[in-house]
Design a protein around this motif. Sequence first.
Motif, PDB file in Angstrom:
ATOM      1  N   PRO A 105       1.154  -1.043  -0.330  1.00  0.00           N
ATOM      2  CA  PRO A 105      -0.014   0.067   0.141  1.00  0.00           C
ATOM      3  C   PRO A 105       0.908   1.384  -0.019  1.00  0.00           C
ATOM      4  O   PRO A 105       1.758   1.847   0.346  1.00  0.00           O
ATOM      5  N   CYS A 140      -7.435  -1.018  -3.637  1.00  0.00           N
ATOM      6  CA  CYS A 140      -6.492  -0.586  -2.726  1.00  0.00           C
ATOM      7  C   CYS A 140      -5.397   0.094  -3.330  1.00  0.00           C
ATOM      8  O   CYS A 140      -4.402  -0.610  -5.205  1.00  0.00           O
ATOM      9  N   CYS A 161      -5.808   0.172   3.858  1.00  0.00           N
ATOM     10  CA  CYS A 161      -6.188  -0.840   3.461  1.00  0.00           C
ATOM     11  C   CYS A 161      -5.202  -1.102   3.382  1.00  0.00           C
ATOM     12  O   CYS A 161      -4.183  -1.004   3.384  1.00  0.00           O
ATOM     13  N   GLU A 197      -1.642   4.933   3.119  1.00  0.00           N
ATOM     14  CA  GLU A 197      -2.897   4.377   2.580  1.00  0.00           C
ATOM     15  C   GLU A 197      -3.522   3.448   3.851  1.00  0.00           C
ATOM     16  O   GLU A 197      -2.043   3.152   5.070  1.00  0.00           O
TER      17      GLU A 197
END
Length: 264
Positions: free
Chosen positions: A55, A96, A61, A59
């Motif tokens: 990621p 993502c 996710c 981020e």
Amino acid sequence: MRIFSSQQKLTLKFAALACCITLITGCAKSQPNTFTFTADLPPDFAYVAAVYYEPAEGETCTVETKDNLAPVFNSQWRKEYKPDSEVEIRITRKGCPLVVRRIELEINSAYGKDRGDFGRESAMVVIRHELKEQSRGTFSETGESVFYGHCQWLFRTSGKPRILRKILDCKAADEKGERKRGRPFSAYTLDQLPGKTVKMKIMLAKEEKPGWGDTWVAVPGGWKRCLGKGFEDERAYCDGNYTDFSTFKMVDGRICTIYPGCTE
């Protein structure tokens, strides 16, 4: 001469600003999302490259491994090999945003026809958002960065028939081929890579050497294998006996007394 009102002047200023923003955005969007990884290798060598993504910074996710498998270049290097690999910098999986984090490299070369008759070593390229200047690779005016390695074949015998096997030993090196500690390696920041080329250049030692000491003896024309305690003695160290030698079998089936020439 045309005279503009205050309102018209303001409108023109906004239009000019919008035009500048469009140009800047257009430039940003046109920046390549790939770079080229390539290699300059000795004859009959090939690399395999697995590219790993994580990621992007900031981020939250995550993506399961099964949904984020590493793309692999030259996985069938024995059958088909291409030196240039186009690597994506930013990708999206399962919604993502991911960025390239590392390229794990295998340096391979076959010395026989059987599947097991090959040597393999490792190398690595890592990518980070930030790196100290002295820790990151540099690029030439043509957009190419080169890092170096030096490889050498080590030979030994295996099993009671004393079949000759070879081990590939590779270390990081400078551009003159002087070996350093560790495997071939380089590092870059994400913003260095768009549209650029990263090259791994590997040099090969002219001479091979035994895999470890006190098992072979240097003689005119090559190396002879110490007998040890006999063919049952798989390790067969010389242990002071430098007059009794054994035969060994090459991977092509020849029975030899000296390496690499086979016959004296």
